[in-house]
Structure formats: C-alpha cells, structure tokens
Design an enzyme around this catalytic site. Structure first.
Site, PDB file in Angstrom:
ATOM      1  N   LYS A 185     104.949  18.808  54.616  1.00  0.00           N
ATOM      2  CA  LYS A 185     104.021  17.823  55.177  1.00  0.00           C
ATOM      3  C   LYS A 185     103.675  16.749  54.128  1.00  0.00           C
ATOM      4  O   LYS A 185     104.251  16.735  53.059  1.00  0.00           O
ATOM      5  CB  LYS A 185     102.771  18.540  55.700  1.00  0.00           C
ATOM      6  CG  LYS A 185     103.091  19.681  56.684  1.00  0.00           C
ATOM      7  CD  LYS A 185     103.526  19.205  58.063  1.00  0.00           C
ATOM      8  CE  LYS A 185     104.191  20.281  58.881  1.00  0.00           C
ATOM      9  NZ  LYS A 185     103.372  20.945  59.855  1.00  0.00           N
TER      10      LYS A 185
HETATM   11  C1  LIG Z   1     103.410  22.000  60.892  1.00  0.00           C
HETATM   12  C2  LIG Z   1     102.602  21.869  62.113  1.00  0.00           C
HETATM   13  C3  LIG Z   1     101.611  22.813  62.442  1.00  0.00           C
HETATM   14  C4  LIG Z   1     101.449  24.103  61.689  1.00  0.00           C
HETATM   15  O1  LIG Z   1     100.831  23.937  60.450  1.00  0.00           O
HETATM   16  P1  LIG Z   1     100.585  25.248  59.540  1.00  0.00           P
HETATM   17  O2  LIG Z   1      99.769  24.712  58.396  1.00  0.00           O
HETATM   18  O3  LIG Z   1     101.929  25.721  59.107  1.00  0.00           O
HETATM   19  O4  LIG Z   1      99.853  26.246  60.354  1.00  0.00           O
HETATM   20  C5  LIG Z   1     100.806  22.570  63.536  1.00  0.00           C
HETATM   21  N1  LIG Z   1     100.973  21.480  64.295  1.00  0.00           N
HETATM   22  C6  LIG Z   1     101.922  20.548  64.032  1.00  0.00           C
HETATM   23  C7  LIG Z   1     102.045  19.349  64.907  1.00  0.00           C
HETATM   24  C8  LIG Z   1     102.783  20.727  62.947  1.00  0.00           C
HETATM   25  O5  LIG Z   1     103.749  19.842  62.708  1.00  0.00           O
END
Ligand SMILES: *Cc1c(COP(=O)(O)O)cnc(C)c1O
Length: 383
Positions: A185
């Site tokens: 991210k």
């Molecule tokens: C990556 C992602 C998540 C999950 O995030 P985590 O921190 O791994 O729980 C949730 N929603 C979206 C849209 C994502 O891209």
C-alpha cells in the site's frame, strides 16, 4: 532491445530510519501500549487533518472493530461495492451482518452511487464505500443517500492515502475511514491499519474495544495487574514496532505521493497512444492517490490477458489485478448469496479485462516509459 529491468508491482520503500526506529523500540523493551503507537496516531492524524485516529492491527480489523462498536450485527445489512477487496465485505460478515452488493461505474470502477438508493431496505444500517485505486468516490452523493435513510457511512481507504475529497482527506467525509499499511500500500508498517473519525466518543470506544474492553492499561494501573473489563472486545492492537516504522513512513508520505502521481501521469500519457487499451477517466491529479494504473483490454483480448501478463513478466514488469473477481462472485459469497454471471456486469468486466500496472515510489519516471514499451511489444506479439 533495451536492457531487461526488474520492476515489481509493489515494493516497500524503507531503510535506515525505519531500521533505527525498530532497534530503538527493541532496546527500550515496551512492545505494546507504549508511546510509539500514540505518536503514530498523532502523526497520521496531523498528516490527514483528522481529529481522531485509532491504530489497529490491519484495515480488516479496523473495519470489523467499527461495525462491532457501532452495534451493527445480526439482522442488519450493509451496502458494499462489488468491485473491492474481500475484506470490505468480510468485515460486514464477521460482524454477523449481511453484505448487499452494488455494481461499479464504468468511468472509475468506484461504486455506482446512483444505484445505492435502490439497494437500501428497512434493514440497511450503513453504506461502505471504497475509493477504488485511490480515486475519490462522490461522497456528497453517498452522504445524501445516507442522510435521507439515516445510515452510517464507512470509507474503506486502504488504497486512499492522499486521496482528497472536497478539500479534506479521504476517510473524513463519512462517519469513519479505515486505512491499511500492508506492504504494497502507499505506506507500510508491515501489517497494520488505522481508523480516522471526527467523533471523539467513537474513537474512545474503538480504543477500548481494540484491547479486550479493558478499562486501564499498564501505565494507568495503580496496582500492577489490577484492572476491570467493561465491554466485550478484541485484540486488534498495533505493536510499538509497527508504530515506530509507521512514524518514519509518514515523514516520507509527501514524497511517496508526489512520485506516484508523477509516475501515473507519465504512464497514462504513454498508454493513451495505444489504441487497443482503454483507461479509466482518471488522471493521477491532486485529488487521487495514484495507487496503480489499471488498463482495460477490449473484450476480444480478455482471454489473452494471461499471455499479456506472462509476456510483461518476461520483460521484467510486475503486474496485478484489482480485483480478479467481483467479491459477490468469489466462491464464499457466490455460494452464500447465489450470485450469477451477469449480476454485476461492470465489476465483472473490470475483473475480466483489467491489468494493474505499477507506479509506486520504488520506480522512476524512466521506468514508466519502459513499462509502456513493454506493453506495446506484448500486444504486438499477440498478432
Ligand atoms: C488491502 C485492502 C484491504 C485489506 O487491508 P489489510 O490491512 O490487509 O486488512 C481492505 N480493503 C481494500 C480495498 C484493500 O485494497
């Protein structure tokens, strides 16, 4: 041909400052409930302009915690976009509520805001939105439906660090915004997440419930080991090591975002020349977080997508798919809700035809030209 490059889809940018911060926490001996988590919450709140921030163990944990804290559960429905990560719907299901899916819009891949009102029933309690690939959802329209029906609004901001909506950061137009610090991210804490809200009482409740519903933590106990449990809660805390990494990553965020947006714009211009790919009507501008650039293949090339991806990989270009199927078409949801092909045509098309390309801060502008040339070669090879 050019020299072969190695361009991963995502790669965390971290180094000496993060390493030093982790070692400092380890030497100090306080691994949870410490000053780093509070400092991280304050720094992310300051960067986004949020009144309150609650660090958690992941975005998924944050969303589950939010529904639990808001009392959304059995018998309730939450409206969820079909084109998202499973986590957006899982959080609803984990709370015991039912996810009611709404298709995407063609222009951006975001939830079709015009279709939300028709999905509202007497059981609906909340609307969850996702700023798909970091492009802002029309929150004015979402909030209007929510106000009209008395619903809560939850923003899944996992791809929206840096997304701006009406002069404020994503996550602050609805009731809560949940962010992810998973490695690929915008910034990372290895695993981690944060919940932003304007509601002081809700923030207080989230802090209580993320740690067992325990009334006072280590530093607040007059007698060591003496505490009470005042609510049912989880262990969804962030550790001091993760928070220490996060503090350093926030310092780099402006630079990360500038790089992403610049890469996005260069790649977008380079791809616009290719007649056989279609692009969303997004531009990597200041309101977008430029998570990645997704290109859409025409239907007749959709079956060759795997060959194009393999060809790009052979040229050193990593790609991804956001997301490989609409969530309601994933086996768990399809079996539970009886989803059929054609139920979510726009999300299905994006899932079937798109290839997500890297624009992250691990890459330079020059890499964007390399990616565009690689795509041109891959398409030419199809014959
Ligand atoms: C990556 C992602 C998540 C999950 O995030 P985590 O921190 O791994 O729980 C949730 N929603 C979206 C849209 C994502 O891209």
């Amino acid at each position: 041909m050019e020299e072969l490059r190695n361009i991963p889809f995502g790669k965390p940018v971290m180094g000496e400052p993060e390493q030093a911060a982790v070692l400092q926490v380890m030497a100090g001996g306080i691994l949870v409930h410490g000053p780093k988590t509070e400092e991280f919450e304050q720094s992310f709140a300051a960067w986004t302009g949020a009144p309150h921030a609650v660090a958690v163990s992941s975005c998924t944990a944050g969303m589950h915690l939010v529904y639990f804290a808001l009392g959304i559960g059995a018998g309730d429905e939450v409206i969820v976009p079909a084109q998202t990560h499973a986590a957006t719907a899982h959080a609803v299901e984990l709370a015991g509520a039912r996810a009611v899916f709404v298709d995407a819009e063609n222009a951006t891949g975001n939830i079709d805001v015009d279709a939300i009102a028709a999905a509202v029933t007497p059981r609906t309690r909340a609307i969850a939105v996702v700023h798909y690939l970091g492009v802002p959802v029309d929150m004015e329209a979402v909030n209007a439906v929510a106000r009209h029906h008395g619903l809560l609004v939850v923003e899944d901001c996992a791809l929206a660090v840096g997304t701006q909506i009406g002069g404020q950061h994503a996550g602050l137009s609805g009731d809560v915004g949940c962010f992810s610090f998973y490695p690929v991210k915008h910034m990372t804490t290895a695993e981690g997440g944060i919940v932003l809200t304007r509601d002081a009482a809700l923030a207080q409740k989230l802090k209580l419930l993320r740690a067992f519903g325990v009334d006072r933590h280590m530093g607040q106990r007059a007698t060591p080991g003496e505490y009470d449990v005042v609510a049912l809660g989880f262990n969804y805390r962030m550790s001091e090591i993760e928070a220490a990494i996060g503090i350093e990553q926030v310092k780099r965020l402006d630079g990360f975002l500038a790089r992403r947006r610049a890469n996005y714009r260069v790649l977008r211009v380079a791809l616009a020349r290719l007649k056989s790919v279609e692009l969303f009507s997004t531009d990597g501008g200041e309101s977008e977080s430029a998570y990645c650039l997704s290109m859409l293949l025409p239907e007749e090339l959709a079956e060759r997508r795997k060959d194009i991806i393999a060809s790009l990989k052979a040229q050193g270009v990593g790609t991804s798919i956001y997301y490989p199927r609409p969530v309601p078409a994933m086996t768990y949801y399809r079996e539970k809700y009886g989803t059929r092909p054609g139920d979510f045509p726009v999300a299905e098309r994006i899932s079937r035809c798109s290839i997500a390309l890297p624009v992250g801060p691990h890459l330079a502008e020059d890499d964007m030209f390399y990616i565009a040339a690689a795509i041109e070669r891959s398409l030419a090879q199809l014959g």
